[in-house]
Design a protein around this motif. Structure first.
Motif, short mmCIF file in Angstrom:
data_model
loop_
_atom_site.label_atom_id
_atom_site.label_comp_id
_atom_site.label_asym_id
_atom_site.label_seq_id
_atom_site.Cartn_x
_atom_site.Cartn_y
_atom_site.Cartn_z
N THR A 4 10.04 4.07 -15.39
CA THR A 4 8.59 3.77 -14.63
C THR A 4 9.20 1.98 -13.45
OG1 THR A 4 7.01 2.18 -15.95
CG2 THR A 4 6.86 4.28 -15.87
N TYR A 5 8.39 1.93 -13.04
CA TYR A 5 9.30 0.80 -12.39
C TYR A 5 8.65 -0.70 -13.47
CZ TYR A 5 8.58 3.15 -8.26
OH TYR A 5 8.68 4.00 -6.93
N ASP A 6 9.58 -1.80 -13.17
CA ASP A 6 9.46 -3.02 -14.40
C ASP A 6 8.16 -3.36 -13.94
OD1 ASP A 6 10.19 -4.75 -15.73
OD2 ASP A 6 11.02 -6.06 -14.49
N GLY A 7 7.83 -3.19 -15.28
CA GLY A 7 6.04 -3.85 -16.19
C GLY A 7 5.06 -2.78 -15.72
N TRP A 8 6.03 -1.53 -14.79
CA TRP A 8 4.41 -0.26 -14.93
C TRP A 8 4.62 -0.07 -16.43
CZ3 TRP A 8 0.86 0.53 -11.24
CH2 TRP A 8 0.85 -0.21 -10.21
N VAL A 9 3.56 1.33 -16.73
CA VAL A 9 3.59 1.67 -17.75
C VAL A 9 2.99 3.03 -17.69
CG1 VAL A 9 1.61 0.02 -19.52
CG2 VAL A 9 3.46 2.07 -20.84
N TRP A 10 2.99 4.37 -18.01
CA TRP A 10 1.84 5.29 -18.30
C TRP A 10 1.85 5.01 -19.72
CZ3 TRP A 10 0.44 8.49 -15.03
CH2 TRP A 10 1.23 9.29 -14.49
#
Length: 100
Positions: free
Chosen positions: A46-52
Motif C-alpha cells: 500500500t501507500y506509506d502509512g496506509w494499511v489493509w
C-alpha cells in the motif's frame, strides 16, 4: 503507545482481537465512526502509512454485524483495547482505554 490526553493511543501493529474505533481520521469513508475487531493486518503493498485490515464491524452492543476489509491510515486508527495473551496461552483483552 502514547496519545494526547483524552485520546486513545494510535496503533503501531495490529493483532487479532484488537478493538478499534475507526473514524474519518483513518479514511474519509468513515465519517460515521464504527467499532472494528481485528482479525489480521493484511500484508498487501500500500501507500506509506496506509494499511489493509481484515475484521468485523461491530454494533453498539459489541456484536459482529459484517466482516470487512478496510483500507485506512494507520495513524488515524484509535486503539480502544489491545488483545494480549495471558500466561496460560489464551487470549485476555485489556481494559478499554476510553469509554464512549
Amino acid at each position: 503507545m502514547t496519545a494526547p490526553p483524552g485520546r486513545p493511543p494510535t496503533t503501531t501493529g495490529l493483532k487479532a482481537g484488537d478493538l478499534l474505533r475507526v473514524t474519518a481520521a483513518a479514511s474519509v469513508q468513515f465519517h460515521t465512526p464504527m467499532l472494528f475487531r481485528v482479525i489480521r493486518e493484511l500484508d498487501w503493498v500500500t501507500y506509506d502509512g496506509w494499511v489493509w485490515v481484515d475484521g468485523y464491524q461491530l454494533d453498539s452492543n459489541g456484536q459482529a454485524v459484517a466482516r470487512r476489509s478496510i483500507f485506512v491510515q494507520r495513524a488515524g486508527l484509535a486503539l480502544l483495547r489491545r488483545q494480549v495473551l495471558h500466561h496460560a496461552g489464551g487470549p485476555r483483552p485489556q481494559p478499554a482505554a476510553t469509554r464512549w
